[in-house]
Design a protein around this motif. Structure first.
Motif, PDB file in Angstrom:
ATOM      1  N   MET A  99       0.819  -1.207   0.000  1.00  0.00           N
ATOM      2  CA  MET A  99       0.000   0.000   0.000  1.00  0.00           C
ATOM      3  C   MET A  99       0.854   1.258   0.000  1.00  0.00           C
ATOM      4  SD  MET A  99      -3.092  -0.633  -0.453  1.00  0.00           S
ATOM      5  CE  MET A  99      -3.603   1.075  -0.224  1.00  0.00           C
ATOM      6  N   ASN A 100       2.018   1.207   0.620  1.00  0.00           N
ATOM      7  CA  ASN A 100       2.915   2.360   0.565  1.00  0.00           C
ATOM      8  C   ASN A 100       3.346   2.645  -0.870  1.00  0.00           C
ATOM      9  OD1 ASN A 100       2.768   2.735   3.298  1.00  0.00           O
ATOM     10  ND2 ASN A 100       4.710   1.730   3.757  1.00  0.00           N
ATOM     11  N   GLN A 101       3.559   1.569  -1.647  1.00  0.00           N
ATOM     12  CA  GLN A 101       3.914   1.742  -3.049  1.00  0.00           C
ATOM     13  C   GLN A 101       2.753   2.349  -3.833  1.00  0.00           C
ATOM     14  OE1 GLN A 101       6.730   1.396  -4.717  1.00  0.00           O
ATOM     15  NE2 GLN A 101       5.732   1.965  -6.640  1.00  0.00           N
ATOM     16  N   ILE A 102       1.547   1.869  -3.577  1.00  0.00           N
ATOM     17  CA  ILE A 102       0.371   2.401  -4.283  1.00  0.00           C
ATOM     18  C   ILE A 102       0.153   3.869  -3.929  1.00  0.00           C
ATOM     19  CG2 ILE A 102      -2.145   2.216  -4.491  1.00  0.00           C
ATOM     20  CD1 ILE A 102      -1.827  -0.790  -4.008  1.00  0.00           C
ATOM     21  N   PRO A 106       1.422   4.949  -8.019  1.00  0.00           N
ATOM     22  CA  PRO A 106       0.504   3.884  -8.423  1.00  0.00           C
ATOM     23  C   PRO A 106       0.759   3.327  -9.817  1.00  0.00           C
ATOM     24  CG  PRO A 106      -0.574   6.015  -8.504  1.00  0.00           C
ATOM     25  CD  PRO A 106       0.757   6.242  -7.864  1.00  0.00           C
ATOM     26  N   ASN A 107       1.479   4.057 -10.660  1.00  0.00           N
ATOM     27  CA  ASN A 107       1.863   3.534 -11.971  1.00  0.00           C
ATOM     28  C   ASN A 107       3.202   4.134 -12.373  1.00  0.00           C
ATOM     29  OD1 ASN A 107       1.386   6.054 -13.649  1.00  0.00           O
ATOM     30  ND2 ASN A 107      -0.697   5.736 -12.893  1.00  0.00           N
ATOM     31  N   CYS A 108       3.708   3.713 -13.506  1.00  0.00           N
ATOM     32  CA  CYS A 108       5.061   4.111 -13.893  1.00  0.00           C
ATOM     33  C   CYS A 108       5.179   5.564 -14.324  1.00  0.00           C
ATOM     34  CB  CYS A 108       5.561   3.198 -15.027  1.00  0.00           C
ATOM     35  SG  CYS A 108       4.569   3.310 -16.542  1.00  0.00           S
ATOM     36  N   ALA A 134      -5.207  -2.102 -13.468  1.00  0.00           N
ATOM     37  CA  ALA A 134      -4.755  -2.903 -14.607  1.00  0.00           C
ATOM     38  C   ALA A 134      -4.141  -4.199 -14.093  1.00  0.00           C
ATOM     39  CB  ALA A 134      -3.742  -2.122 -15.443  1.00  0.00           C
ATOM     40  N   MET A 135      -4.856  -5.317 -14.301  1.00  0.00           N
ATOM     41  CA  MET A 135      -4.406  -6.582 -13.750  1.00  0.00           C
ATOM     42  C   MET A 135      -4.903  -7.740 -14.606  1.00  0.00           C
ATOM     43  SD  MET A 135      -7.070  -6.555 -10.512  1.00  0.00           S
ATOM     44  CE  MET A 135      -6.460  -8.065  -9.799  1.00  0.00           C
ATOM     45  N   CYS A 148      -2.542  -6.300  -7.707  1.00  0.00           N
ATOM     46  CA  CYS A 148      -2.419  -5.294  -8.774  1.00  0.00           C
ATOM     47  C   CYS A 148      -1.379  -4.245  -8.384  1.00  0.00           C
ATOM     48  CB  CYS A 148      -3.771  -4.621  -9.039  1.00  0.00           C
ATOM     49  SG  CYS A 148      -3.714  -3.379 -10.332  1.00  0.00           S
ATOM     50  N   ASP A 149      -0.482  -3.933  -9.337  1.00  0.00           N
ATOM     51  CA  ASP A 149       0.569  -2.949  -9.098  1.00  0.00           C
ATOM     52  C   ASP A 149       0.403  -1.683  -9.935  1.00  0.00           C
ATOM     53  OD1 ASP A 149       1.942  -4.618  -7.291  1.00  0.00           O
ATOM     54  OD2 ASP A 149       2.886  -5.695  -8.951  1.00  0.00           O
ATOM     55  N   ASN A 150      -0.578  -1.659 -10.836  1.00  0.00           N
ATOM     56  CA  ASN A 150      -0.729  -0.524 -11.745  1.00  0.00           C
ATOM     57  C   ASN A 150      -2.151   0.033 -11.679  1.00  0.00           C
ATOM     58  OD1 ASN A 150       1.868  -0.388 -13.622  1.00  0.00           O
ATOM     59  ND2 ASN A 150       1.414  -2.533 -13.221  1.00  0.00           N
TER      60      ASN A 150
END
Length: 481
Positions: A99-102, A106-108, A134-135, A148-150
């Protein structure tokens, strides 16, 4: 200037904009211009300014009175602190890497702040926002935040909701989303056409959805749709001011004042030519020319245009700006103007906007996004923090004073045996204790339980408190009596 607001840049100049036909009775501003379906040119749109869906974003980019209220809300929500919290005790979770990454990137291509700002600009401007996870289809039924990472904010003005037209849509009945919506179709620039599964999209609407319009199915109208006339007035005022500033068109006439026995005598062609030649040769705004002219012919000037002060465009634009800002809950005192209000009035008005518009909208966003990501299954939820907003600091101080007063009152009620510890905690918005002991009043507790309660609250000594009642000291009698 005004015509540019309604141009579709993908079309050649002077191309007629064709609006698709729709069923009779459909008044959606997304699909059909006011007055029925027909071919509308850019000039027609300026004369009778109908704003179709894609042009709302052009208005946001081009008209400051439209930009202001939308940016005011979107920028403040995007600038708040978004936090991950535990459902159990509302504590902030700092070490959840996913969640810290999101919440950071949230995307590149975009930061979390950019995504949130885009979300609310699209929602408030077009009436719709489309948040995509996007998954892979393999994780369709899994919590999105885990798999989901994006995450992307789609350009809402280029997204259509495609219904399942080939089947009987179970609208208003027992149905799943995929039974009603076939996909979300994105038609945008380099992407061309992309069909996105419905489970990847969170459609955040800012109003009532359309059901009968094919182009606008399940989409809501923009708040700007109810303010087409103020927007049209703004564009007309800007156009008129621009005409005056650049001095396009005639400013007036030079009239001969020569007279004879019969009356006024008109200038000859030779005299007109000499005046014009002399003007262009000697007079004008160039440094080498004079700012005034001389003539051998008696003349007077008759003005045919109106000045900026006579048109009163600033009063008109302020009135229109107040109406548009009011549609978004922004009071007139905050609308930029020449005669700014006092700082105290602005601070009060800004605080009112936060409490009535910005914070509720941000809280609702967090609640819906929590459900979309499936965070509650992991025992988490998203929240937003506005504690660092200056205009809210006085409110926080007042809230703390109220909480202290409530806390003091509850302590007195507990010591009087009227409420339990959990009743007390509920009134100060704290989570309850699971131990049944804390559901008891002081009268219902044993001596051992009272000793345990001392760990939570400082009680008087047993000599002062017994069986839930304060012992009264015996009356001191006079030894002489």
């Amino acid at each position: 200037m005004g015509n540019n607001f309604f141009k579709d840049n993908r079309l050649p100049a002077n191309t007629t904009l064709k609006m698709s036909s729709v069923p009779v009775g459909n008044t959606s501003v997304i699909s059909t211009p006011v007055g029925g379906a027909k071919d509308w040119s850019v000039e027609d749109l300026f004369v009778s300014p109908f704003v179709c869906g894609r042009n709302y974003m052009e208005l946001f980019y081009s008209v400051p009175e439209v930009f202001f209220p939308i940016d005011y809300i979107a920028s403040r929500i995007a600038g708040s602190g978004f936090q991950l919290k535990k459902v159990k005790d509302d504590s902030v979770v700092w070490e959840n890497k996913r969640m810290n990454q999101i919440l950071t990137k949230p995307n590149c291509m975009m930061s979390w702040k950019e995504v949130i700002y885009s979300h609310f600009v699209y929602k408030l401007c077009t009436g719709n926002a489309f948040f995509r996870a996007a998954m892979s289809d393999a994780f369709k039924n899994q919590p999105k935040w885990r798999w989901c990472d994006n995450y992307w904010e789609l350009p809402a003005d280029y997204v259509n909701v495609e219904p399942n037209l080939g089947v009987n849509i179970p609208m208003f009945g027992i149905a799943k989303e995929e039974e009603i919506i076939r996909c979300y179709r994105l038609n945008y620039g380099y992407v061309s056409t992309m069909d996105i599964p419905s489970f990847q999209i969170w459609h955040d609407r800012d109003g009532v959805p359309e059901y009968m319009s094919v182009d606008g199915f399940m989409k809501s109208q923009s708040r700007l749709a109810a303010h087409l006339k103020p927007i049209a007035n703004l564009i007309a005022v800007y156009e008129a001011r621009n005409v005056i500033y650049v001095k396009r068109g005639g400013l007036g006439f030079l009239v001969s004042q020569k007279k004879d026995e019969a009356g006024t005598v008109a200038m000859t062609k030779k005299e007109k030519k000499e005046i014009l030649d002399d003007h262009y040769d000697r007079f004008g705004l160039d440094k080498r020319k004079l700012p005034y002219g001389l003539s051998d012919v008696p003349l007077s000037f008759v003005r045919t245009n109106l000045t900026i002060s006579e048109l009163q465009p600033f009063e008109e634009t302020l009135t229109d700006a107040i109406q548009i800002a009011g549609a978004y809950g922004i009071p007139s005192v905050l609308v930029p103007r020449k005669d700014q209000s006092t700082f105290s009035n602005q601070a009060t008005a800004e605080k009112a906007v936060y409490t009535s518009t910005i914070i509720p909208m941000a809280k609702q966003f967090c609640k819906q996004l929590t459900a979309f990501l499936g965070l509650e299954e992991g025992g988490y939820y998203l929240d937003c923090d506005f504690s660092d907003v200056d205009c809210l600091q006085q409110g926080l101080k007042e809230a703390e004073e109220v909480k202290t007063m409530v806390n003091t009152r509850c302590k007195e009620q507990f010591l009087s045996g009227l409420i339990s510890i959990n009743d007390w905690r509920a009134q100060i918005n704290e989570s309850r204790f699971e131990d049944p002991l804390f559901d008891k009043t002081l009268f219902e507790m044993s001596d051992e339980e009272r000793d345990k309660v001392k760990q939570v609250i400082s009680l008087n000594t047993k000599s002062e408190v017994e069986d839930g009642r304060e012992n009264q000291k015996p009356t001191v009698q006079n030894e002489g009596e």
